[in-house]
Scaffold this motif. Structure first.
Motif, PDB file in Angstrom:
ATOM      1  N   GLU A 177       0.856  -1.179   0.000  1.00 53.06           N
ATOM      2  CA  GLU A 177       0.000   0.000   0.000  1.00 53.06           C
ATOM      3  C   GLU A 177       0.895   1.233   0.000  1.00 53.06           C
ATOM      4  N   PHE A 178       0.638   2.154  -0.913  1.00 51.64           N
ATOM      5  CA  PHE A 178       1.462   3.351  -1.038  1.00 51.64           C
ATOM      6  C   PHE A 178       0.846   4.511  -0.250  1.00 51.64           C
ATOM      7  N   GLU A 179       1.626   5.553  -0.055  1.00 52.14           N
ATOM      8  CA  GLU A 179       1.173   6.674   0.772  1.00 52.14           C
ATOM      9  C   GLU A 179      -0.032   7.398   0.179  1.00 52.14           C
ATOM     10  N   ASN A 180      -0.277   7.228  -1.118  1.00 52.33           N
ATOM     11  CA  ASN A 180      -1.452   7.848  -1.742  1.00 52.33           C
ATOM     12  C   ASN A 180      -2.680   6.935  -1.714  1.00 52.33           C
ATOM     13  N   GLY A 181      -2.546   5.791  -1.041  1.00 52.39           N
ATOM     14  CA  GLY A 181      -3.672   4.875  -0.889  1.00 52.39           C
ATOM     15  C   GLY A 181      -3.759   3.786  -1.931  1.00 52.39           C
ATOM     16  N   VAL A 182      -2.977   3.856  -2.989  1.00 49.68           N
ATOM     17  CA  VAL A 182      -3.000   2.836  -4.043  1.00 49.68           C
ATOM     18  C   VAL A 182      -2.396   1.528  -3.494  1.00 49.68           C
ATOM     19  N   ARG A 183      -2.996   0.398  -3.889  1.00 47.98           N
ATOM     20  CA  ARG A 183      -2.506  -0.915  -3.470  1.00 47.98           C
ATOM     21  C   ARG A 183      -2.204  -1.773  -4.691  1.00 47.98           C
ATOM     22  N   VAL A 184      -1.246  -2.669  -4.525  1.00 51.36           N
ATOM     23  CA  VAL A 184      -0.913  -3.609  -5.590  1.00 51.36           C
ATOM     24  C   VAL A 184      -0.560  -4.945  -4.962  1.00 51.36           C
ATOM     25  N   VAL A 185      -1.010  -6.034  -5.579  1.00 49.77           N
ATOM     26  CA  VAL A 185      -0.736  -7.379  -5.080  1.00 49.77           C
ATOM     27  C   VAL A 185       0.269  -8.062  -5.998  1.00 49.77           C
ATOM     28  N   GLY A 186       1.302  -8.621  -5.416  1.00 44.04           N
ATOM     29  CA  GLY A 186       2.330  -9.314  -6.184  1.00 44.04           C
ATOM     30  C   GLY A 186       3.683  -8.671  -5.992  1.00 44.04           C
ATOM     31  N   GLU A 187       4.625  -9.417  -5.441  1.00 40.53           N
ATOM     32  CA  GLU A 187       5.968  -8.892  -5.158  1.00 40.53           C
ATOM     33  C   GLU A 187       6.611  -8.301  -6.401  1.00 40.53           C
ATOM     34  N   SER A 188       6.441  -8.948  -7.545  1.00 42.11           N
ATOM     35  CA  SER A 188       7.095  -8.499  -8.776  1.00 42.11           C
ATOM     36  C   SER A 188       6.472  -7.220  -9.342  1.00 42.11           C
ATOM     37  N   LYS A 189       5.276  -6.854  -8.886  1.00 39.77           N
ATOM     38  CA  LYS A 189       4.586  -5.673  -9.403  1.00 39.77           C
ATOM     39  C   LYS A 189       4.878  -4.416  -8.590  1.00 39.77           C
ATOM     40  N   ILE A 190       5.464  -4.582  -7.404  1.00 39.93           N
ATOM     41  CA  ILE A 190       5.665  -3.438  -6.509  1.00 39.93           C
ATOM     42  C   ILE A 190       6.611  -2.425  -7.120  1.00 39.93           C
TER      43      ILE A 190
END
Length: 365
Positions: free
Chosen positions: A146-159
């Motif tokens: 989860e980033f400071e702007n609230g966006v989330r992403v699932v998957g280590e390779s996508k971070i």
């Protein structure tokens, strides 16, 4: 007055019990050095990776990712050169292009074993490794950021890509499903360790995921061993741009508990200007050691020459890093006043130099 010197030789079989926690190439690099000093090593490795060949096997076979574990097994292996070459081999053509034989070997063992950790144990036997390598959990977990702007992403390779796109810091990471159970052997190894080492490695994708597994943080807290965080030498593009040593420590404490460790080992070796400039072009830089803020977090900074440059890349030197860790264990744990510590490939020695005053008979000893 005369000088008396006594040397204590400690065979590797009786070396300190060390539990190392992390993943990626940083962990395997450190293991190559540590095995020169002790056989009592347990590497506890993240299973959150989902990229590259590991990700393909994870998706196709529904197994934990083998890559980080394979790297650690290779680092601790005592095999013939041909076997080492075979494990490193990557297929260059066909559907297996880019896949390593070592990953496939571990995948095959997983297919005939009762659990993933049992497969890792069998591969350890085949490679006659020094110490043990353990997955932190047998659960099939994914990493969410989860980033400071609230966006989330699932998957280590996508971070990495998402962070570059969002252009803001990571607020926190979590495992899905949350609170997977730690491997009992991993918990026991940490609890019984003379020294617990976190890192080196990617902060959010190699180290912190281990701390999110139920039982790991509690085991570190319960351990009476020396607890050390090995900080990276450079910031990491797509993960820790602009981070200081204190920022790394604060993130670790935020995802676990305050005062999880007391010491942070940082690098004092100079980095060539040209190498630093090339890193700067990619958004990476030397990690600034802000000792005062680290002290406010309750962590003592130990600055030692532990890095080297290989083919234009800054890396921890396995021999130098291991030597400094063993020195720290000797100095902070053995606590023999006035002793000096030296090393060779089979032992670490405690050389005790003491001036002897006159005895009861008036003679110097």
């Amino acid at each position: 007055m005369e000088n008396r010197r006594t040397s204590y030789r400690l065979p590797k079989a009786h070396g300190p019990r060390i539990a190392v926690i992390g993943g990626g190439h940083g962990l395997s690099t450190m293991l190559r050095g540590l095995k020169q000093y002790t056989e009592n090593i347990t590497a506890i490795v993240t299973v959150a990776d989902d990229g590259g060949g590991s990700g393909m096997l994870r998706q196709d076979l529904r197994m934990p990712p083998p890559g980080d574990i394979r790297n650690c097994l290779e680092a601790l292996a005592n095999t013939e050169p041909l076997m080492a070459e075979l494990l490193h081999y990557r297929f260059s053509e066909g559907t297996l292009a880019g896949q390593s034989f070592g990953n496939l070997f571990l995948a095959a063992l997983n297919g005939i074993s009762s659990s993933f950790d049992a497969a890792v144990s069998r591969m350890s036997e085949v490679l006659a490794i020094t110490g043990r390598v353990l997955p932190v959990t047998n659960a099939n977990v994914q990493l969410e950021a989860e980033f400071e702007n609230g966006v989330r992403v699932v998957g280590e390779s996508k971070i990495f890509y998402c962070k570059k796109e969002q252009d803001c810091r990571i607020r926190q990471v979590r495992l899905l499903p949350e609170h997977p159970k730690a491997l009992c052997a991993a918990v026991e190894a940490i609890q019984n360790a003379d020294m617990v080492v976190l890192g080196p490695g990617s902060l959010y994708t190699s180290i912190i995921p281990n701390l999110l597994v139920d039982g790991i943080v509690e085991a570190i807290q319960e351990s009476d061993g020396l607890k050390i965080y090995v900080c990276n030498v450079m910031t990491q593009e797509g993960e820790t741009e602009g981070y200081t040593a204190a920022d790394h420590i604060a993130a670790l404490f935020k995802h676990s508990v305050p005062n999880l460790f007391d010491l942070c080992l940082t690098n004092s070796s100079p980095i060539p200007k040209g190498v630093a400039q090339r890193y700067a072009q990619e958004g990476a830089e030397l990690i600034r050691c802000d000792k005062e803020r680290c002290g406010e977090l309750g962590v003592e900074i130990i600055n030692r020459p532990v890095a080297t440059v290989e083919n234009g890349f800054v890396r921890h030197d396995p021999g130098h890093l291991a030597r400094e860790l063993i020195l720290l264990h000797a100095e902070r744990s053995v606590r023999i006043a006035g002793d000096r510590f030296t090393f060779d490939k089979d032992f670490y020695l405690v050389e005790d130099s003491k001036e002897q005053g006159p005895g009861a008979d008036g003679k110097n000893r």
